[in-house]
Write an enzyme that holds these catalytic residues in place. Structure first.
Site, PDB file in Angstrom:
ATOM      1  N   LYS B  92       0.813  -1.225   0.000  1.00 31.73           N
ATOM      2  CA  LYS B  92       0.000   0.000   0.000  1.00 31.73           C
ATOM      3  C   LYS B  92       0.848   1.278   0.000  1.00 31.73           C
ATOM      4  O   LYS B  92       0.378   2.336  -0.412  1.00 31.73           O
ATOM      5  CB  LYS B  92      -0.867   0.073   1.263  1.00 31.73           C
ATOM      6  CG  LYS B  92      -1.876  -1.039   1.475  1.00 31.73           C
ATOM      7  CD  LYS B  92      -2.619  -0.780   2.805  1.00 31.73           C
ATOM      8  CE  LYS B  92      -3.670  -1.823   3.092  1.00 31.73           C
ATOM      9  NZ  LYS B  92      -3.113  -3.174   3.344  1.00 31.73           N
ATOM     10  N   GLU B 177      -2.829  -8.020  13.771  1.00 31.92           N
ATOM     11  CA  GLU B 177      -1.374  -8.110  13.731  1.00 31.92           C
ATOM     12  C   GLU B 177      -0.798  -8.155  15.157  1.00 31.92           C
ATOM     13  O   GLU B 177      -1.474  -7.767  16.111  1.00 31.92           O
ATOM     14  CB  GLU B 177      -0.788  -6.873  13.025  1.00 31.92           C
ATOM     15  CG  GLU B 177      -1.323  -6.624  11.647  1.00 31.92           C
ATOM     16  CD  GLU B 177      -0.751  -7.580  10.613  1.00 31.92           C
ATOM     17  OE1 GLU B 177       0.424  -7.949  10.732  1.00 31.92           O
ATOM     18  OE2 GLU B 177      -1.491  -7.968   9.694  1.00 31.92           O
ATOM     19  N   LYS B 192      -6.796   2.888   3.661  1.00 34.22           N
ATOM     20  CA  LYS B 192      -7.634   2.365   2.575  1.00 34.22           C
ATOM     21  C   LYS B 192      -8.598   3.439   2.061  1.00 34.22           C
ATOM     22  O   LYS B 192      -8.781   3.595   0.855  1.00 34.22           O
ATOM     23  CB  LYS B 192      -8.412   1.145   3.055  1.00 34.22           C
ATOM     24  CG  LYS B 192      -7.518  -0.070   3.283  1.00 34.22           C
ATOM     25  CD  LYS B 192      -8.270  -1.179   4.016  1.00 34.22           C
ATOM     26  CE  LYS B 192      -7.356  -2.386   4.253  1.00 34.22           C
ATOM     27  NZ  LYS B 192      -7.912  -3.296   5.285  1.00 34.22           N
TER      28      LYS B 192
END
Lengths: 312, 312
Positions: B92, B177, B192
């Site tokens: 990303k 995570e 995002k």
């Protein structure tokens, strides 16, 4: 890119208007789309002349759907391919009857066939199935694919109308056709399901392979019973493999509030795919009517044009 | 088409496996995709050698995301473009920081940049926004874009866990995570949302332009209050124009059962667009994890390959 439009009914006229409205936005993206020919459905002499003298790069097909013969759209598409033109179509007939033949012919002629408008107008059912799920195996296709039936079921439930009263209201609002049999007897759903199935599951089925039950058998009593149980009726089309055999079915089913279909109301539509590698995908919404159908044609045109990206 | 993979972490390895599994299905569609180079992230000497001697047609980028510098992905992408290679990326970082520059560079080099994997893995948020809404003006973008936060909120609500207990469970299941701050503090959602906004609304915003509040401020009491009112918390990102000014916000909001977000549970995601000509579009689902991310990379590769349709 030069466009030829065949068919000047509601969708065709909406397309002409839309293309004008969007001209500046398209140019800003480097897309030069010019409508160079507008041809009446009846006038195939004009079409032959257009092909012979001064062909366009893409055919925009807005001919009326004939689910028995696929004509006149079928002949227009084949002629366009022979002359190296791309085709985008709002006419479901040729796609319903001869998708694989036409797709093959497009490939052999190095051109593209855009069919996004044939399975629910603005709802990007085909586009999502082909592009957003590219590389995944689609295991099942399911959806509420007919806005008119969905509207009628809601009217019956919420306004306690009879089927005939709700249908009359849908016709008054222009949601159902004057001849509503395709909508309420489930055939419009079956046609869309069949196209999705043949295209996305690479099948070669016909309408006779779909088991179809519409909403005409439901009365106020059925809908009240469902309401008391906290459920809502929806007309659902579904293609899925059961013991390696493909079953295709259209029927009214009930859903509770935990199911996403329960909340697809009014003339909204939804399609749902299960896949092997990209999980489950649910797509809902999409405007209805001739203007949305025109926008759906333009979407296919842009995707093809961007792929070939010819600049002036 | 020859592919070069950079980055052999979880996503890279899943991609190698997926490409093997799908080889026959791809060939049947006339798609010949061969992985000719696999390059470790640390070993940029290997990369230069690959470019110099025997270049591939497409770079598959699975380097780790650095949201401050965009490296090493940014440099890999630029080098690939200079050598006439297409790029699809799971990283990303470069897209977050330099989308327009990279897009322009791709155009100038006659190649494509696939970024479908950067905004929710299997959820086709970018793909739908670009292809299924082509030609429409997108007026707002909204969604539940982080699966880990959504899972934690459900665990707190349904299992009456504290935030820390729910987070520990999400980590145990591999949904969050080891460093969960990007997820629960809202930054993953913001990243995002920002990519979707810059790409689909043609904006040039930075992370600092997004007002971000995560779910770390919510406790059991807040969730119980919402449950008693029949509502559910969801972490929502939203970009919309208010008085011609673009507002971008990430925050936990409550929704009732009539709202589709109420039913997006577990690690599922959803994105919702409003448009001028194609109505409203809601897309939900999409598998999570490295295998789904690999499938998302393959989807972009296929769409690019079909566009250029090189046959052997």
């Amino acid at each position: 890119m030069r466009l030829a439009l065949v068919g000047c009914g509601g969708v065709g006229r909406a397309f002409i208007k839309l293309l004008e409205d969007k001209q500046n936005a398209l140019k800003a993206r480097g897309l030069f789309l010019r409508l160079t020919h507008t041809i009446d459905v009846e006038n195939s002499a004009d079409y032959d002349k257009m092909l012979a003298r001064h062909k366009a790069d893409m055919l925009v097909l807005a001919t009326p759907t004939d689910k028995e013969s696929g004509e006149p759209g079928y002949s227009y598409i084949k002629a366009a391919f022979k002359h190296g033109m791309h085709v985008v179509t709002a006419d479901k007939g040729p796609i319903l009857l001869a998708y694989h033949e036409l797709k093959k012919m497009a490939e052999n002629n190095g051109v593209k066939l855009g069919i996004g408008c044939t399975t629910g107008g603005a709802l990007p059912a085909i586009n999502a199935g082909e592009m957003a799920l590219a590389g995944a195996d689609i295991l099942s296709i399911e959806g509420i694919l007919n806005g008119a039936s969905n509207f009628i079921l809601e009217e019956m439930r919420e306004q306690h109308k009879s089927f005939n009263e709700a249908l009359a209201e849908a016709q008054r609002l222009g949601i159902a056709e004057t001849d509503p049999s395709l909508d309420v007897e489930g055939w419009d759903t079956a046609i869309k399901l069949l196209i999705l199935t043949n295209v996305l599951l690479n099948e070669n089925k016909r309408l006779a392979d779909v088991e179809v039950r519409g909403i005409t058998g439901l009365n106020r009593y059925d809908l009240n019973q469902a309401t008391h149980a906290g459920l809502r009726y929806k007309l659902v089309g579904r293609s899925a493999y059961v013991n390696n055999r493909l079953l295709m079915k259209v029927e009214p089913l009930v859903f509770g509030p935990q199911h996403p279909y329960y909340h697809v109301e009014g003339k909204n539509k939804v399609v749902r795919y299960t896949t092997d590698t990209l999980g489950e995908l649910t797509i809902s919404g999409g405007a209805s009517g001739v203007f949305a159908a025109a926008a759906s044609l333009l979407r296919d045109i842009i995707n093809i044009a961007l792929c070939f990206s010819d600049k002036p």
